[in-house]
Design an enzyme around this catalytic site. Structure first.
Site, PDB file in Angstrom:
ATOM      1  N   HIS A  99      -5.301   6.107  -1.729  1.00 53.19           N
ATOM      2  CA  HIS A  99      -6.141   5.587  -0.980  1.00 53.19           C
ATOM      3  C   HIS A  99      -7.794   5.859  -0.985  1.00 53.19           C
ATOM      4  O   HIS A  99      -7.843   6.800  -1.579  1.00 53.19           O
ATOM      5  CB  HIS A  99      -5.816   5.682   0.527  1.00 53.19           C
ATOM      6  CG  HIS A  99      -5.944   6.926   1.419  1.00 53.19           C
ATOM      7  ND1 HIS A  99      -6.718   7.213   2.110  1.00 53.19           N
ATOM      8  CD2 HIS A  99      -5.166   7.986   1.041  1.00 53.19           C
ATOM      9  CE1 HIS A  99      -6.617   8.551   2.286  1.00 53.19           C
ATOM     10  NE2 HIS A  99      -5.452   8.850   1.909  1.00 53.19           N
ATOM     11  N   GLU A 138      -5.642   3.288   4.650  1.00 58.49           N
ATOM     12  CA  GLU A 138      -4.428   4.410   4.539  1.00 58.49           C
ATOM     13  C   GLU A 138      -4.430   4.935   5.971  1.00 58.49           C
ATOM     14  O   GLU A 138      -3.439   5.341   6.663  1.00 58.49           O
ATOM     15  CB  GLU A 138      -4.368   5.172   3.499  1.00 58.49           C
ATOM     16  CG  GLU A 138      -3.033   5.978   3.299  1.00 58.49           C
ATOM     17  CD  GLU A 138      -3.198   7.423   3.944  1.00 58.49           C
ATOM     18  OE1 GLU A 138      -2.013   7.997   3.816  1.00 58.49           O
ATOM     19  OE2 GLU A 138      -4.324   7.868   4.476  1.00 58.49           O
ATOM     20  N   GLU A 194       4.072  -6.141   0.636  1.00 63.06           N
ATOM     21  CA  GLU A 194       4.253  -7.328   1.401  1.00 63.06           C
ATOM     22  C   GLU A 194       3.884  -8.615   0.634  1.00 63.06           C
ATOM     23  O   GLU A 194       4.875  -9.512   0.602  1.00 63.06           O
ATOM     24  CB  GLU A 194       3.823  -7.425   2.844  1.00 63.06           C
ATOM     25  CG  GLU A 194       4.149  -6.395   3.735  1.00 63.06           C
ATOM     26  CD  GLU A 194       3.719  -6.270   5.368  1.00 63.06           C
ATOM     27  OE1 GLU A 194       4.404  -5.687   5.788  1.00 63.06           O
ATOM     28  OE2 GLU A 194       2.510  -6.934   5.252  1.00 63.06           O
ATOM     29  N   HIS A 222      -9.149  15.996   8.111  1.00 66.82           N
ATOM     30  CA  HIS A 222      -9.547  15.097   9.242  1.00 66.82           C
ATOM     31  C   HIS A 222     -10.806  15.574  10.018  1.00 66.82           C
ATOM     32  O   HIS A 222     -10.728  14.947  11.177  1.00 66.82           O
ATOM     33  CB  HIS A 222      -8.346  14.832   9.957  1.00 66.82           C
ATOM     34  CG  HIS A 222      -7.367  13.664   8.963  1.00 66.82           C
ATOM     35  ND1 HIS A 222      -6.194  12.843   9.752  1.00 66.82           N
ATOM     36  CD2 HIS A 222      -7.120  13.442   7.954  1.00 66.82           C
ATOM     37  CE1 HIS A 222      -5.667  12.350   8.854  1.00 66.82           C
ATOM     38  NE2 HIS A 222      -6.270  12.645   7.908  1.00 66.82           N
TER      39      HIS A 222
END
Lengths: 694, 694
Positions: free
Chosen positions: B338, B386, B398, B516
Site C-alpha cells: 500500500h 490500506e 473484486e 501509526h
C-alpha cells in the site's frame, strides 16, 4: 453500468487468433522441421475421422441397447438399477469396444419411496365415511412388461406421509396466483386441492397451497395438456397411439432443489455430514399424490389421502468411463446422461443411454484399434438418481469441484434423446451454437432425402441473427430440467442439451404422453416414438460429432461473439423493460465505455487462447448472488421467475420491487444491476488481448 | 475422513515432472533443430540475471525513495496521498527505468476522518463538570516534520461520533473475557472503559464492550507492550531511541472486515450499488478514541469523550504498473504494497514502497534496455487506503476477480519492509517456503560478513521439518494484517509477506514503537530502524529474487509437498485435540485411503504442470464455508479465534460446541470436518497424474 459496456470487445481476440494460429502451427504440418511433439501440439480435427464415425453409428445397435436397458424397471437404487450399472460397466470395459477405463462411483443419497406393503390410497367418501370410490393404485396394463412387479406405484417422491381428508377444490395448475384467486371465493382451510400438471413445478403445487390451509394435494395429467384432447383407450390412446391411457400417471420428484438434499455442496459419502431432515427446504409440506385423468374426472365429495411414502438414505451409483487425451489429458469434454428411470424409462432416459452406448462403442473401438485418440480427454457419465433431483451428477460436481472447474471444456447432455421424430432441438450457452450447427450440417436428417439435420431444423425453429442471418434457434439453459444443471449453474461450465423433438403443428402435448408412466417402454418407443430408430441415430451422429470436434479441435470451437449477441439481447430487453423506472429512482443502467480493438501477439499459445474460451462461463459465476437458490451461481443463466429473457437476478428483483414498492427492494434491483455488470465486465476482461493486464 | 487421506499423493506428479521436463525441453537448448518459439517455451531462469539484479539493488536509492515518499503526511485520499500517486506514476512511466505501462485505478470508498474544525476531545471532569484535565489533541513534536499541519489528529477510524460521559474503568485489553470478568464486580452500565492495545482487534475492544452497557472506550499504548517499559522522553524515548514518546498515539482503523464496507464483493465504482451505512457490520457501536500513555496514566474520575468523526465516500487510487511476459503474458506474478500512511508513514508503508520502487527501477531498466523480459507478466500494485481496511487491494480483487483467479501465479506482499534490522521474517502458503529459501541463500545478510540472509535467519527462528531437517520457520498467513488478505483469502492465490524484523531477545515491543504515530518519519527510520538502509536493500534483493524466479522459472518453483507437510501437522493437531471427543459423538475423523503412485506421461506440457501448481490454493476455496467472515474462503487459512494450528473452521466449531454442548453445534463440527475433508481431497485430486480423470 452494463449498457454498451465491454460487450463490444468480448472475444475479438479469440476470433482473430484462430487465423493466426493456423498460420503459426501450419509450419509443422507435413514437414519434419520440428520435434515430433510439435506435431502433436498442432493436431486438429480429422474430417475423415468424422466421416468414419458418422458412417459407423448404427440405428439397430441403438435399438438393441434400448431393448437391453429397458428389460426391467430401473428406478434409482433398485435391483433393476444395479442391472443397468452392470450392463454399462460390461460395455465400457469391453476389450474391443470399451473405453480406456470405467468404474462405479457410489454416493449415499436421500430418496423417497412408496411403501410396497402399504400402497398410497386416495378415496372418496360420503359424510359417514363410506368409501364411494377408491382411486386405482396401479396403471391399467396392456402389455406384459407393464405388469412387472417392479413397476413402482405412482407417487410423489418427497411428499410427506399423512392421511388428510377434506373437501376437494379445483386449483388449476397450483400456481401462487391460482390459490390466491381461489381463496377470494372459497375458504381453502381443510381442503384437498386437485391440480393439473404444468404451469408450476411439481413440489410447488403443494408448497404454494399450504399457506392457505390446504391439507393435501392431488395432481393429474389433463388430456388437453398431454393428449391433444384424446381420452379413450378403446381406440385413441396407447397401445393405439402414443397418447396416454386414462389410467396413466406421471410420477416425479416433488423437490425444488437439486442434488442430495442432506448434503448440500458436499459429496454424499459415508462420513459426510448430513443436515437434519427437518432442515430440508423446497419439499411439499403437505401430502401430495399424482393420479390419472380417468380418476380425476370422477372425484367428488370428500376425499381422503392415505400416503405412506417414506425416506431412506440409499447407495446410488454413477458409472464413469473415460478416453484419455493424447495432447491435453488435463482438458475434459464431458458427455453424460442419467441411467435411472421411474419405470422402464425407454424414452426417459434410456433413449439417451442407448445413444451414449452407441457413441462409446464406435469411439471405443477406434481407440482400441489404435485408429484414434482424442486431443483432450473425454469423460462419459451415466448418472444415478437423476429422477430424484439430478442427484448423481450434482454429487459428482461437488466431489470433484476444483478439478472439474479448472479443466472442463464443455458438458454435453443427451437425456431424452428422442421426444419425437420431427426435428433437432438444442439448448445451451450461446457459445456452443456454432459447433452444433457445424455438426448438424454434416448429418443426414432421418427419413429425408438430401436434407441435413440442420436444413430440416431451420424449417421448424429459427430466428434472425444480426451476425448470421436466419439460423436455427437454440434455447437457453436457464432451468434445472436435466443433469446439465450442476455443470452449467454450479460449476459454470459451457453446457448444452440435445434431442430430437416434435412437430408443434401436429401436437400440443406438454411432453411425450407416456412420460414417467408405466407405458414408457421399449414397445412404446419402437412403435410410436421412433420406429426404425433413425432419429436416435441422428442424435448419436450429431451429439457425437459435437463431442469429437470439442475433443479434437486445436482451437476450441466455442464462439464467444455469439455469446455477446445474446448478452446484447439481454441488455436490450433490460433497457426497454426497466430503464425508465430505474432512472426515476436515480439508478443508472450505465454509461458508454469505449470498445477497444484487440490485437494478438504472436507468442500467444493455443493453450492460452483455449483457456480463455474454456473459462468464459466460469467468469460469470457469483456464489453469493442468489443465496436462496441452491447451486445457482451463473449470473446470466440462473433460474428466474420473472419470465423475461434478460439478466435473471435483475429481472426477479425488478418484478419484486415493482410489486412491493419498498425502497429496500429497489436497493436489491440496484445490487443485481451491479452484480450483472461486474460479472460481464469481469468476463470481458478475460477475453481481451492476453497481454492486456488488469 | 481427512485422516491419512490423499495427502500422501499430494504433488507426487509435479515433483516427478520437473526432471522429465528438463530432459524433454532440453533438446532445444543451444541447438537450432526446432522453430524459434520452442526456445521461448523452454526459457528458464537465467542465474547471471539474478546476479546482475542483486548487484544493482542500491541502498542509497531506497533511502532517497523513502525521503521523497515521506516528505509530507500521505493519509489515504489527502493531498499528500495524491503527491505519492504522481511520484509513483512518474517513476513507473520513466522512459529509462520505468515499466511497460503504468496507470491509476480509482475507487470511491467509504472512509472515516476526525473533523479538523472540531477536534476530538477527552476530558476529565469533577461531578460539577469542571474540566480537571483535557487530553492532548496532538502528539508532542520534536522535529519540524511532526508539526506539519497535515498530521492527522489521533483518532479511531470508523468510531461513531458521540459525547459519552461516565466513570472510567480499566478493562485490560478489551477482550470478551476481560469485560466478562470485570462485569462480575463492577456495574459496567454507563461507564467509559480504558483498554490497552493488543490482545483484541482495535474495533473489537468497543464491540466487546457495548453489550455490557459501556458507553465509550479509550485505548492507549502501554509502555510495557511497546517500549520495553521505558517512558521518559528526557532520555529514553524518541528522539533518543526508537521508543515511543509519552504523547505518542497509535492511530488505526477500527473496522473488522476488509475492503470498502459499502460495496462488499463489488468494486467500488461510481455506479456501484452501496448498502445503507446502517447495515455495515464489524464497526464500533460506541465512540472510541486512542490516547498516549502520558494521558492514560493520569485519568481519574468522570471522563467525557467528544468524538466528532465523520464518514465520507472519497476517491482512492491504486497505482498499477506492469511488465509484460514474453512467453506467457497471461500468467501473472503480482507484487504489491500500500501507499497510504496515517502520518508520514516512513516505516508503514513507505519502507516497502521504497523497496518496490528500487525493484522496479532495476527491472525496468533491464527491460527498457532490452536485456530482459520475464517469461510471465509482472504486475506491481501500489494500493490505496490500506490503513482503512485493505481497501485498494480488496477492490482490485473484486473488480478483476475472474481474470486474477484464473491467471495469477503468486502474490508477493512487502508492506513494512523493515521493522528492525536483525533477521528476515516471512509468512506464506507452505508451497512458497522453498522459493524464499532459495532467494534468501543468494543474498548477503546486512552488516554481516560471509553470511547469507538465510544463514542469519535460521539462527533466529527455526523448526525441524521431517523432509528438510532444521530450516527457518515461515509463518502462516491466517489473518488480514496487510494487503495479502484479499489475494490469499478471497482469491485463493498463493501468497507471501516478507520483511526484516526484530531480535526478540532484545525487545518485547509489540511492534516498532512509532507505529501509526506522528514519529514514524524519515528521521526515525534512518536513525533508529535501518541506518544505512542495508536491511531495506536485503529485502529488495530477497523479494526481488523471489519475484524474478516466479516470473522466469520454466516450472513454477512452488513446492506442494511442503504444503502436504503443513497439512499433516494440521491433521495431527486436529486428531490429538478433537478425535476422542468426536468419536464419543460418533463423528469419524476418517479412514485410511490408499495412496497411489503418480507417474507422468511424457506428452504432458509444462503449462499443464504449472497450472496444477498455480491453481493448488484455488482448490481449497469454499465460498460458503464461512458465511459470516467477509471474503474468507480459503478452508486452510481462514482466520480463527480458537488459536489452534489446525483447520480453522473445525477448530472454531469445536471450541464453540465444546462450550455450549448443544447438538446443533456438534453438527457444525461435523460439517466443518466434511468441508475440510472435501477441500483437501479436491485439492489432492488436482495434483495427481494429469491423465488421472475424475
Amino acid at each position: 453500468m452494463i449498457k454498451k459496456v465491454l460487450i463490444g470487445i468480448v472475444c475479438g481476440a479469440a476470433v482473430l487468433t484462430v487465423g493466426i494460429l493456423i498460420g503459426h502451427f501450419g509450419i509443422t504440418k507435413g514437414g519434419s522441421s520440428g520435434p515430433s511433439w510439435v506435431e502433436d501440439v498442432a493436431k486438429d480435427v480429422d474430417q475423415s475421422l468424422i466421416e468414419k464415425f458418422l458412417s459407423e453409428v448404427d440405428n439397430i445397435q441403438i435399438q438393441e441397447n434400448l431393448r437391453e436397458l429397458t428389460k426391467v424397471p430401473h428406478m434409482a437404487t433398485t435391483a433393476g438399477d444395479e442391472q443397468t450399472v452392470q450392463f454399462m460397466l460390461k460395455r465400457w470395459q469391453d476389450a474391443e469396444t470399451g473405453l480406456d477405463d470405467a468404474w462405479r462411483e457410489e454416493y449415499l443419497v436421500y430418496l423417497s419411496f412408496p411403501d410396497p406393503k402399504n400402497p398410497n390410497k386416495v378415496t372418496v367418501g360420503d359424510p359417514s365415511d363410506t368409501v364411494l370410490h377408491a382411486i386405482r393404485e396401479k396403471e391399467k396394463t396392456y402389455n406384459p412388461e407393464e405388469d412387472d412387479p417392479a413397476v413402482v406405484q405412482p407417487y410423489a417422491a418427497y411428499s410427506p406421509a399423512g392421511h388428510p381428508k377434506g373437501k376437494l377444490v379445483y386449483a388449476n395448475q397450483g400456481k401462487p396466483s391460482d390459490y390466491q384467486v381461489l381463496n377470494q371465493t372459497v375458504d381453502l382451510r381443510g381442503t384437498i386441492a386437485i391440480t393439473r400438471y404444468g404451469g408450476a413445478g411439481r413440489g410447488a403445487k403443494a408448497i404454494n397451497a399450504a399457506p392457505y390451509g390446504v391439507i393435501g394435494v392431488l395432481v393429474y395429467t389433463d388430456p388437453l395438456d398431454i393428449n391433444d384432447g384424446l381420452m379413450s383407450d378403446i381406440n385413441e390412446t396407447y397401445p393405439h397411439s402414443w397418447y396416454l391411457p386414462p389410467s396413466g400417471v406421471e410420477r416425479g420428484s416433488f423437490n425444488v432443489q437439486f442434488g442430495d438434499m442432506l448434503t448440500p455442496y458436499l459429496a454424499a459419502k459415508e462420513d459426510t455430514y448430513r443436515i437434519p431432515a427437518e432442515d430440508i427446504t423446497g419439499i411439499p409440506p403437505i401430502p401430495i399424490q399424482p393420479i390419472g385423468f380417468e380418476d380425476a374426472y370422477i372425484l367428488i365429495c370428500d376425499v381422503k389421502l392415505d400416503i405412506f411414502n417414506y425416506e431412506e438414505v440409499k447407495n446410488s451409483s454413477n458409472v464413469m468411463g473415460i478416453i484419455r487425451g493424447s495432447v491435453e489429458p488435463d482438458r475434459y469434454v464431458i458427455y453424460g446422461n442419467h441411467r435411472d428411470s421411474w419405470v422402464h424409462g425407454a424414452i426417459d432416459p434410456s433413449s439417451g443411454t442407448s445413444v451414449m452406448l452407441e457413441l462409446t462403442r464406435v469411439l471405443g473401438r477406434m481407440v482400441k484399434q489404435g485408429q484414434w485418440r482424442p486431443r483432450r480427454s473425454i469423460i462419459f457419465g451415466s448418472w444415478g438418481a437423476e429422477e430424484f433431483g439430478l442427484i448423481g451428477s450434482a454429487e459428482y460436481t461437488e466431489q470433484y469441484f476444483a478439478k472439474l472447474s479448472e479443466r472442463t471444456v464443455a458438458y454435453i447432455n443427451v437425456d431424452i434423446a428422442v421426444f419425437a421424430n420431427a426435428t433437432l432441438s438444442a439448448s445451451g450457452m450461446p457459445s456452443v451454437q456454432n459447433i452444433i450447427f457445424t455438426a448438424a450440417k454434416q448429418v443426414d436428417a432421418p427419413g429425408l432425402v438430401s436434407t441435413s439435420v440442420y436444413d430440416n431444423w431451420i424449417k421448424y425453429s429459427n430466428r434472425t441473427s444480426p451476425a448470421h442471418g436466419v439460423i436455427p434457434r437454440i434455447g437457453y439453459l436457464t432451468g434445472a430440467g436435466s443433469d446439465y444443471a450442476a455443470f452449467a449453474h454450479y460449476l459454470g461450465i459451457t453446457s448444452m442439451d440435445i434431442s430430437y423433438t416434435y412437430d408443434r403443428s401436429k401436437t400440443n402435448a406438454r411432453i411425450y404422453p407416456a412420460y414417467h408412466t408405466a407405458y414408457d417402454t421399449f414397445n412404446y418407443a419402437s412403435k410410436f416414438i421412433d420406429p426404425g430408430f433413425l432419429s436416435h441415430q441422428a442424435i448419436a451422429r450429431t451429439a457425437g460429432n459435437v463431442l469429437i470436434q470439442l475433443a479434437d479441435s486445436l482451437v476450441l470451437p466455442l464462439n464467444c461473439s455469439d455469446y455477446a449477441e445474446t448478452l446484447e439481447d439481454y441488455l436490450k430487453t433490460a433497457v426497454s423493460l426497466y430503464e425508465e423506472k430505474l432512472e426515476s429512482r436515480k439508478i443508472s443502467m450505465g454509461k458508454n465505455r469505449g470498445a477497444g480493438d484487440a490485437t494478438m501477439q504472436r507468442d500467444t499459445s493455443v493453450r492460452a487462447i483455449n483457456d480463455q474460451l474454456m473459462l468464459l462461463d466460469r467468469a460469470f459465476l457469483d456464489p453469493l448472488a442468489f443465496p436462496d437458490k441452491y447451486a445457482y451461481r451463473h449470473v446470466i443463466w440462473a433460474s428466474s421467475s420473472a419470465g423475461q429473457p434478460t439478466f435473471p437476478g435483475l429481472a426477479d428483483a425488478f418484478a419484486n420491487a415493482d410489486l412491493s414498492g419498498q425502497s429496500s427492494d429497489w436497493n436489491k434491483v440496484h445490487y443485481h444491476l451491479s452484480v450483472a455488470s461486474q460479472a460481464i465486465e469481469g468476463a470481458a476482461q478475460t477475453l481481451v488481448d492476453l497481454s492486456d493486464l488488469p
